[in-house]
Design an enzyme around this catalytic site. Structure first.
Site: not given
Length: 553
Positions: A123, A504
């Site tokens: 990510c 994230h």
């Protein structure tokens, strides 16, 4: 739906949001996506090929013609967002072509940009590459790139990574489903092995988005040596430094010895750093990006003083000497803390990576004036003053024209010939050289320059007797001569989570005006500027880590 009551519950009453408009939308839950779009076409006159429909609570991403409404979570009162511009009303002269009948590349041209597949804790890479997709000059350079332009017989690591990035950037724009950036990732791990590190169980480790950005730009800068989208490199040695590089001038002065001569050096940085309280021993209270950047431009260092013959404390001050077309700002949210712990009866020093959660706001338009050196500041101030006086001159002429019979007795006459013949006629026919501007500065140093600027803004020539116009100096490559030092926010990479080595990343990229897209790996959803400005941190929500700004006039 029971056989005895086939129409019960078959119609959904929803709300359609299109720009600032909200409309009632009624459609059959058993109909097709094409039927729904045909209904919306009648209501809005937005061509079907331009329609981008989203409703995160009912379906993921954009509503595609291949989807079935019966598989969506439909309910009365749901809000469906429409993005697309309407056509002028005209008679239907051509046959409607449905999106599902288009080739894949043409579908991509009328669909929302797609996301990147997560290939195992990637990510950090996906979110950063989405922001770089918003740099058209870089994409143009990648499209034109030919490996081996430096005359090498075979491709080196820089050319390999540049070619891989060019391929993935080209292909992702031609897809309607999430794209796998595996080609770029594989070469990246060869060029920079730290991105191939694995953790327990062999799973790839989470990496730092800023390190990915710096590694990528540093590597491809070795291959992209010619200007694209800008007239020239403006003194930079490669396209990346022309687009992102700030030439910084640092001045070191010795705090302990005034007789020590200052030391001035020049370097190129590809980002500004916003320091935040809590990291690196800082005790300053930073609440806004501007404060954090200014904090980082002045620092104390230790180095040898030739006069004292020993190490001494120096103050290092940095100023921007050449501006880029794009400015990236890193929020210094991660830092390493030394912890003394007891292990097996012994004191051991461990380095722990920490995250600063403090909220730091950032502007939608970044003014870099305070970060620049004297030469650049003078250029920006001249442009700002000129712009202000042009606006003032326009307002005066407009006011004179609107009054019809001249200005009030208590107001100065700014346009010669306005009296007697009518202000409107005088404003329209007066020679620009005769337009006079009230003195903005009692010293009158800039009167001639302002008079010339106002005359040229009204379509005339500079006053007679002046020196011949020379090419105007610009603040950096790709910047216009009237650039005032303002940059518009167009991309954000955010991090969520309290662990520096986990969490994230997501990318947020401006599309047009107030419309943005959120790229959460494969998932893409629309959002607004107000959602972006809430990414200041202070909790467990996503917070800005990299902010990307582009030049704005």
């Amino acid at each position: 739906i029971s056989p005895s009551s086939p129409h019960r519950g078959a119609m959904v009453k929803a709300k359609l949001k299109w720009g600032k408009e909200k409309m009632e939308l009624e459609f059959s839950e058993t109909g097709s996506v094409a039927d729904l779009k045909a209904t919306i076409l009648k209501m809005t006159n937005v061509p079907i090929e331009r329609m981008k429909l989203s409703c995160p609570k009912a379906w993921k991403g954009q509503l595609l013609d291949t989807m079935s409404l019966s598989d969506c979570k439909l309910k009365d009162g749901m809000l469906i967002m429409l993005i697309g511009s309407a056509d002028t009303v005209a008679a239907q002269t051509t046959q409607i072509v449905f999106v599902e009948d288009l080739p894949e590349e043409e579908k991509a041209a009328v669909s929302l940009p797609v996301g990147f597949q997560n290939l195992g804790n990637t990510c950090y890479m996906n979110s950063t590459l989405q922001c770089l997709r918003g740099v058209p000059e870089l994409k143009e350079a990648l499209r034109s790139f030919t490996p081996g332009q430096d005359g090498a017989a075979s491709m080196g690591g820089a050319d390999m990574l540049t070619q891989a990035l060019a391929t993935d950037m080209y292909q992702v724009d031609r897809q309607t489903t999430a794209y796998s950036p595996g080609g770029f990732l594989n070469i990246l791990r060869q060029v920079a092995p730290q991105f191939a590190e694995t953790g327990a169980g062999g799973a790839p480790k989470q990496q730092d988005a800023e390190e990915l950005l710096s590694t990528t730009l540093s590597t491809i800068s070795q291959s992209l040596k010619t200007p694209h989208g800008i007239p020239d490199l403006g003194g930079a040695s490669n396209l990346i430094d022309a687009l992102f590089g700030m030439e910084m001038e640092t001045t070191d002065t010795c705090d302990e010895c005034p007789e020590e001569p200052p030391v001035t050096e020049t370097r190129t940085d590809r980002k500004l750093t916003c320091f935040i309280q809590g990291g690196g021993g800082s005790t300053a209270h930073v609440d806004h990006l501007h404060e954090g950047v200014k904090l980082g431009l002045t620092e104390n260092i230790e180095k040898v003083s030739s006069v004292l013959g020993r190490e001494a404390v120096w103050t290092r001050t940095s100023k921007i000497k050449r501006l880029p077309r794009y400015v990236c700002v890193q929020f210094m949210r991660f830092y390493v803390k030394r912890d003394n712990v007891i292990e097996e009866g012994r004191q051991v020093v461990k380095h722990v990576k920490c995250k600063i959660m403090r909220p730091v706001t950032f502007p939608e338009v970044l003014d870099v004036y305070d970060f620049c050196g004297g030469r650049i500041q003078k250029m920006l101030k001249t442009n700002r003053d000129r712009h202000g006086d042009e606006i003032l001159g326009d307002l005066k002429v407009t006011a004179a024209a609107a009054s019809g019979d001249g200005l009030g007795a208590s107001e100065p006459m700014d346009v010669e010939g306005a009296a007697g013949g009518g202000a409107a006629e005088g404003a329209a026919t007066a020679d620009p050289a005769d337009v006079k501007v009230d003195a903005m500065d009692e010293e009158g140093e800039d009167d001639a320059a302002l008079q010339a600027a106002l005359a040229m803004s009204m379509g005339g020539e500079a006053p007679a007797g002046g020196a011949a116009a020379e090419p105007e100096e610009v603040a950096g490559p790709g910047l216009t001569a009237d650039f005032q030092g303002n940059y518009e926010l167009f991309g954000i990479t955010t991090h969520k989570g309290r662990l520096a080595d986990g969490g994230h990343y997501m990318g947020w990229v401006r599309q047009d005006g107030d419309d943005w897209l959120l790229f959460d790996d494969s998932d893409v959803s629309p959002c607004k500027t107000e959602d972006i400005m809430a990414l200041k941190g202070g909790g467990d929500h996503h917070m800005a880590y990299l902010a990307f700004y582009r030049f704005k006039n």
